[in-house]
Design a protein around this motif. Structure first.
Motif, mmCIF file in Angstrom:
data_model
loop_
_atom_site.group_PDB
_atom_site.id
_atom_site.type_symbol
_atom_site.label_atom_id
_atom_site.label_comp_id
_atom_site.label_asym_id
_atom_site.label_seq_id
_atom_site.Cartn_x
_atom_site.Cartn_y
_atom_site.Cartn_z
ATOM 1 N N SER A 289 -2.707 5.154 6.087
ATOM 2 C CA SER A 289 -2.983 4.774 4.710
ATOM 3 C C SER A 289 -4.057 5.724 4.187
ATOM 4 O O SER A 289 -4.897 6.199 4.968
ATOM 5 C CB SER A 289 -3.485 3.327 4.626
ATOM 6 N N PRO A 290 -4.064 6.019 2.898
ATOM 7 C CA PRO A 290 -5.187 6.798 2.349
ATOM 8 C C PRO A 290 -6.474 5.990 2.264
ATOM 9 O O PRO A 290 -7.528 6.544 1.972
ATOM 10 C CB PRO A 290 -4.680 7.194 0.957
ATOM 11 N N ILE A 291 -6.387 4.676 2.508
ATOM 12 C CA ILE A 291 -7.574 3.818 2.515
ATOM 13 C C ILE A 291 -8.268 3.951 3.869
ATOM 14 O O ILE A 291 -7.634 3.784 4.917
ATOM 15 C CB ILE A 291 -7.183 2.349 2.259
ATOM 16 N N LYS A 292 -9.557 4.229 3.864
ATOM 17 C CA LYS A 292 -10.282 4.526 5.108
ATOM 18 C C LYS A 292 -10.121 3.430 6.147
ATOM 19 O O LYS A 292 -9.883 3.709 7.329
ATOM 20 C CB LYS A 292 -11.767 4.749 4.799
ATOM 21 N N GLU A 293 -10.249 2.159 5.722
ATOM 22 C CA GLU A 293 -10.193 1.053 6.669
ATOM 23 C C GLU A 293 -8.847 0.954 7.374
ATOM 24 O O GLU A 293 -8.748 0.339 8.444
ATOM 25 C CB GLU A 293 -10.483 -0.271 5.962
ATOM 26 N N HIS A 294 -7.811 1.528 6.812
ATOM 27 C CA HIS A 294 -6.475 1.420 7.390
ATOM 28 C C HIS A 294 -5.886 2.791 7.706
ATOM 29 O O HIS A 294 -4.673 2.928 7.875
ATOM 30 C CB HIS A 294 -5.562 0.652 6.433
ATOM 31 N N ARG B 69 -6.429 12.237 9.565
ATOM 32 C CA ARG B 69 -7.012 11.250 8.646
ATOM 33 C C ARG B 69 -5.957 10.591 7.758
ATOM 34 O O ARG B 69 -6.005 9.396 7.506
ATOM 35 C CB ARG B 69 -8.098 11.917 7.799
ATOM 36 N N TYR B 70 -5.007 11.368 7.264
ATOM 37 C CA TYR B 70 -3.995 10.826 6.348
ATOM 38 C C TYR B 70 -2.590 10.888 6.943
ATOM 39 O O TYR B 70 -1.602 10.987 6.225
ATOM 40 C CB TYR B 70 -4.053 11.568 5.011
ATOM 41 N N ALA B 71 -2.516 10.829 8.272
ATOM 42 C CA ALA B 71 -1.223 10.865 8.955
ATOM 43 C C ALA B 71 -0.556 9.500 8.907
ATOM 44 O O ALA B 71 -1.190 8.473 8.628
ATOM 45 C CB ALA B 71 -1.416 11.301 10.407
ATOM 46 N N TYR B 72 0.756 9.497 9.182
ATOM 47 C CA TYR B 72 1.528 8.260 9.247
ATOM 48 C C TYR B 72 2.348 8.233 10.527
ATOM 49 O O TYR B 72 2.837 9.271 10.981
ATOM 50 C CB TYR B 72 2.489 8.141 8.054
ATOM 51 N N ASP B 73 2.499 7.036 11.100
ATOM 52 C CA ASP B 73 3.442 6.788 12.186
ATOM 53 C C ASP B 73 4.554 5.906 11.641
ATOM 54 O O ASP B 73 4.283 4.818 11.102
ATOM 55 C CB ASP B 73 2.751 6.099 13.372
ATOM 56 N N LEU B 74 5.798 6.369 11.800
ATOM 57 C CA LEU B 74 6.947 5.659 11.251
ATOM 58 C C LEU B 74 7.886 5.228 12.366
ATOM 59 O O LEU B 74 8.139 5.998 13.307
ATOM 60 C CB LEU B 74 7.711 6.557 10.271
ATOM 61 N N VAL B 75 8.412 4.017 12.274
ATOM 62 C CA VAL B 75 9.413 3.501 13.204
ATOM 63 C C VAL B 75 10.458 2.744 12.394
ATOM 64 O O VAL B 75 10.295 2.525 11.194
ATOM 65 C CB VAL B 75 8.791 2.548 14.264
ATOM 66 N N GLN C 36 2.349 14.290 8.946
ATOM 67 C CA GLN C 36 1.126 14.469 8.187
ATOM 68 C C GLN C 36 1.208 15.733 7.346
ATOM 69 O O GLN C 36 1.927 16.681 7.683
ATOM 70 C CB GLN C 36 -0.092 14.536 9.111
ATOM 71 N N LEU C 37 0.479 15.736 6.246
ATOM 72 C CA LEU C 37 0.291 16.926 5.422
ATOM 73 C C LEU C 37 -1.099 17.437 5.717
ATOM 74 O O LEU C 37 -2.063 16.653 5.770
ATOM 75 C CB LEU C 37 0.446 16.585 3.936
ATOM 76 N N GLN C 38 -1.235 18.748 5.941
ATOM 77 C CA GLN C 38 -2.509 19.320 6.349
ATOM 78 C C GLN C 38 -2.743 20.632 5.621
ATOM 79 O O GLN C 38 -1.822 21.224 5.074
ATOM 80 C CB GLN C 38 -2.533 19.523 7.872
ATOM 81 N N ASP C 39 -4.000 21.103 5.642
ATOM 82 C CA ASP C 39 -4.367 22.282 4.863
ATOM 83 C C ASP C 39 -4.309 23.578 5.658
ATOM 84 O O ASP C 39 -4.646 24.641 5.133
ATOM 85 C CB ASP C 39 -5.773 22.102 4.281
ATOM 86 N N HIS C 40 -3.895 23.512 6.912
ATOM 87 C CA HIS C 40 -3.978 24.676 7.815
ATOM 88 C C HIS C 40 -2.791 24.620 8.770
ATOM 89 O O HIS C 40 -2.315 23.530 9.099
ATOM 90 C CB HIS C 40 -5.301 24.621 8.589
#
Length: 502
Positions: free
Chosen positions: A160-165, A175-181, A296-300
């Motif tokens: 989630s883009p929310i820090k707590e989640h 930091r902004y990655a996702y796991d999908l199932v 995830q989307l990343q800058d590098h």
């Protein structure tokens, strides 16, 4: 009416101090460990060795995960309802044991240890690259429009883009990655009566798609995959990501698709891919507790040195069976096109009348990009090998081994790597990746360096920990520098405006 000012609260200064302390990242404190290196090398500065204890702060991500796993296995129900409560996934003591098993492998397996430490070091580099302020939903505007990298309904089990989640607020790359199932109506990732064989998981071997047009800049394939899940991953894994594909979509925007099935990747570095084109199959390689897709989307272009980017997806239908984290936290998404997704949601790509361009089977690597990528990947492999040798030398020093013993250990690891390459040539398809050859060569160079300091009286006396740390940092700098060269010189011109718009 005269306003009467109330005196300042007595606890104001204390509260501010508490907030300041809470804002300090444990990983930032870990950077103080570098001050201990001169104490190992320079006579008269031995007092600086005391700073070496700060290296322990780099274990914080693992400690935090362990604490969370213990609380879950003990059935800690004191916390409020969460977005994952409707899911039925492997947990309990079995999951805790599998996690401890995985952590021990990360330390004992030098290939994994190198990547774990370099990922933490890369977070510091990312902070410097962004001048102390990492990308956030409020400050980052993505250049392109991205679709979900899968077809059908998938469930977000992490991210989630929310820090707590967040998937993992540290290291910065995830930091902004996702796991999908894929889950059924009961929130299960496999049938209730099925065992943990990977083929029983609904998402296993499903197609993974390019989220936007771009150029493939890195491919990792050939990592082994355990036939069972239930919290366990392959003991011989060689990378956190397992089999993975990295695609450059725009300047400073790379997607990383991770944990793919061995041998399922159908693209090569330098190849142009279209939005919606299959690039591999969802698997269980790398650091994976069960089959899933990590995206995830990343800058590098490098997984280790990248900063994660908050990503909005286009044409996505969202169902929230459990707790809505945006409502629970009061989070308002910044204005912009596309939609953020969150843990606990079931998400589906919705066709918009435009057909994603399909691969016509006649693709060739981008001619201006492939040679540059080949050189970058070879140098990066060499750098990885040097860092692995440094990691082993540090471990040897920690247990009290001499430089001679450390040199033998690193040399033996290089011999094992060479034997592995030979076996793959004989029983495999007759070819090995140049990056793998470079890695074995880098370990060999590290063994020679440690052996030289152990056997040549002309060289200064250096403790194994200090020498290993120096070799590791040398490898890390060379690794990051090689990809930085590729980012700015080798293939910058290859992608101008390849991101599809809907």
């Amino acid at each position: 009416m005269t306003e009467t000012r109330s005196p300042p609260e007595a606890g104001t200064v204390v509260d501010r101090l508490r907030e300041r302390l809470a804002s300090i990242s444990p990983l930032s404190l870990g950077m103080l460990g570098f001050l201990g290196i001169p104490g190992e090398v320079v006579p008269g500065l031995e007092v600086l060795k005391l700073f070496s204890v700060f290296w322990l702060f780099w274990l914080w991500p693992f400690v935090a995960m362990l604490i969370g796993a213990v609380r879950q296995s003990l059935g800690d129900d004191e916390s409020a309802a969460g977005p994952r409560d409707w899911l039925e996934m492997d947990s309990g003591w079995r999951g805790l044991f599998a996690m401890l098993y995985g952590l021990s492998l990360s330390v004992l397996n030098p290939l994994m240890g190198r990547q774990d430490v370099m990922q933490l070091l890369g977070s510091a580099v990312a902070v410097v690259r962004h001048r102390g302020s990492l990308p956030a939903p409020e400050s980052f505007t993505q250049s392109g429009q991205y679709r979900l990298p899968v077809e059908g309904a998938w469930t977000v089990v992490n991210g989630s883009p929310i820090k707590e989640h967040s998937h993992s607020w540290y290291p910065a790359t995830q930091r902004y990655a996702y796991d999908l199932v894929i889950t059924d109506d009961d929130g299960r990732t496999r049938p209730a009566e099925a065992d943990t064989s990977v083929e029983n998981y609904y998402c296993y071997d499903k197609p993974v798609l390019a989220p936007a047009d771009g150029v493939v800049v890195d491919v990792r394939d050939g990592d082994p995959e355990l036939g069972r899940a239930g919290g366990f991953s392959h003991p011989g894994k060689r990378s956190i990501t397992g089999n993975a594909v990295t695609i450059r979509h725009a300047e400073g925007e790379y997607s990383s698709l991770v944990h793919l099935v061995p041998g399922s990747i159908v693209v090569e570095p330098g190849e142009r891919v279209d939005r919606g084109q299959e690039i591999g199959r969802c698997g269980h390689s790398g650091n994976s507790s069960e089959p899933h897709l990590h995206v995830q989307l990343q800058d590098h272009p490098t997984f280790e040195f990248a900063a994660g980017l908050p990503i909005r997806f286009e044409n996505v239908a969202v169902e929230t069976p459990g707790v809505d984290v945006t409502e629970a936290t009061g989070w308002d998404a910044p204005e912009g096109t596309g939609q953020y997704i969150h843990v606990g949601q079931r998400v589906t790509h919705v066709a918009d009348g435009q057909t994603d361009r399909a691969d016509d089977g006649s693709r060739d690597p981008e001619p201006a990009t492939a040679p540059a990528l080949g050189g970058v990947r070879r140098v990066a492999g060499l750098a990885n090998g040097i860092a692995v040798g440094g990691f082993v030398t540090v471990l040897a020093g920690v247990v009290g081994a001499s430089l001679t013993t450390a040199a033998l250990l690193v040399g033996g690891l290089a011999g094992l790597g060479l034997a592995s390459l030979g076996a793959r040539l004989v029983v495999g398809n007759g070819s090995v990746h140049s990056a793998s050859v470079g890695t074995v060569g880098g370990v060999g160079l590290a063994a020679l360096a440690v052996g030289a300091f152990a056997g040549l009286s002309a060289l200064p006396t250096v403790a194994p920990v200090a020498l290993g740390a120096g070799l590791f940092l040398t490898g890390a700098v060379l690794y990051g520098g090689s990809w930085e060269y590729g980012r700015w010189r080798g293939f910058q011109h290859a992608v101008r405006s390849t991101v599809a718009t809907e």
